[in-house]
Design an enzyme around this catalytic site. Structure first.
Site, PDB file in Angstrom:
ATOM      1  N   GLU A 171       0.808  -1.064  -0.235  1.00  0.00           N
ATOM      2  CA  GLU A 171      -0.116   0.026   0.416  1.00  0.00           C
ATOM      3  C   GLU A 171       1.172   1.236  -0.096  1.00  0.00           C
ATOM      4  OE1 GLU A 171      -2.796   2.110   3.424  1.00  0.00           O
ATOM      5  OE2 GLU A 171      -2.745  -0.295   3.135  1.00  0.00           O
TER       6      GLU A 171
ATOM      7  N   GLU B 224      -3.460  10.629   3.581  1.00  0.00           N
ATOM      8  CA  GLU B 224      -4.904  10.837   4.423  1.00  0.00           C
ATOM      9  C   GLU B 224      -4.598  12.004   4.553  1.00  0.00           C
ATOM     10  OE1 GLU B 224      -4.758   7.069   6.474  1.00  0.00           O
ATOM     11  OE2 GLU B 224      -2.786   7.928   7.847  1.00  0.00           O
TER      12      GLU B 224
END
Length: 284
Positions: free
Chosen positions: A154, A158
């Protein structure tokens, strides 16, 4: 600090969130951009990586390229049901809403979309305006993991709605987390659209805001992902134990994150991307 979640699609195997102890950083330093050694052969693209794309969200039909997550009830660390109806096309882009449901068992509905195709090394870009309010999490990331028969790999960007003047960068390889970081932004990400990007290469990941490099992994970091993943956008709030991290939900009855462009340019290629769209809008 509270746990920071590891992202999974709607129906993942059980997994515990990874701990966070990152300190905030005040301002980005110029992230180094190493040039490849001239005698080295060009790195190979990852297996299953798809070609370049650019999506003008709001104009393009989202369902043609993205799966809209759906569930009937909260699960894992998510505090609401995934609701496809919370994703809408508008003149300003595609909106991802978190809504209060007024239901004790399902107190919130949340939103997520992920590409059908997988993508590997290259530059990922998005133009986004972030939802504001305590309890909210907005994310732009590439992910694959056990749900797809892969190791958990990943790379993500964010935002926490409780402080939209900060941006957070994370990456994982085979379920192990790299050296994540948090930076102050010179603007409030909820007040207008901005260009966010990361360039994932075999030997380094570099994150950008409005074309400026903010952070880079160490060269040849062992935690750099090695498996092609799907591009995700999500806007959500978590279960009560997540509130130490993202704050107690306090955003009224609805909060919206808007994505107006998404693009991927494979390593070594030069294609039209969200950065071109962003420059055109700024200059118009």
């Amino acid at each position: 600090m509270a746990d920071v979640p590891i992202y999974y699609p709607v129906a993942p195997p059980e997994a515990a969130p990874a701990p966070s102890d990152a300190a905030d950083k005040l301002a980005p330093e110029a992230a180094p951009q190493p040039a490849p050694a001239p005698d080295q052969p060009q790195a190979k693209q990852l297996a299953n990586s798809s070609p370049a794309f650019i999506s003008l969200l709001g104009d393009d039909r989202l369902e043609a390229s993205y799966y809209l997550s759906q569930s009937k009830a909260p699960r894992d660390f998510y505090g609401g049901r995934w609701a496809p109806e919370n994703i809408e096309s508008t003149a300003n882009g595609t909106t991802f809403s978190v809504k209060k449901e007024g239901n004790t068992d399902v107190p919130f509905s949340i939103a997520e979309a992920s590409t059908y195709k997988r993508y590997g090394y290259g530059r990922y870009e998005a133009i986004m305006q972030i939802g504001k309010g305590s309890g909210l999490v907005s994310a732009f990331f590439t992910y694959t993991g056990p749900y797809f028969g892969d190791p958990h790999d990943e790379v993500d960007i964010e935002f926490l709605g409780k402080d939209t003047t900060k941006i957070h960068f994370n990456y994982w390889r085979n379920g192990k987390r790299g050296k994540f970081a948090t930076f102050d932004l010179p603007f409030d990400a909820s007040e207008g659209p901005h260009l966010y990007a990361f360039e994932w290469l075999p030997d380094r990941i570099t994150w950008y805001v409005d074309g400026v490099p903010y952070y880079a992994s160490e060269l040849n970091d062992p935690f750099i992902p090695k498996t092609a993943g799907k591009v995700h956008f999500s806007h959500w709030t978590g279960i009560p134990k997540m509130r130490e991290w993202h704050g107690k939900p306090d955003f009224g009855t609805e909060a919206v994150t808007t994505v107006s462009c998404s693009s991927f340019t494979p390593m070594g290629e030069d294609k039209r991307s969200c950065s071109d769209v962003y420059k055109e809008k700024k200059n118009s």
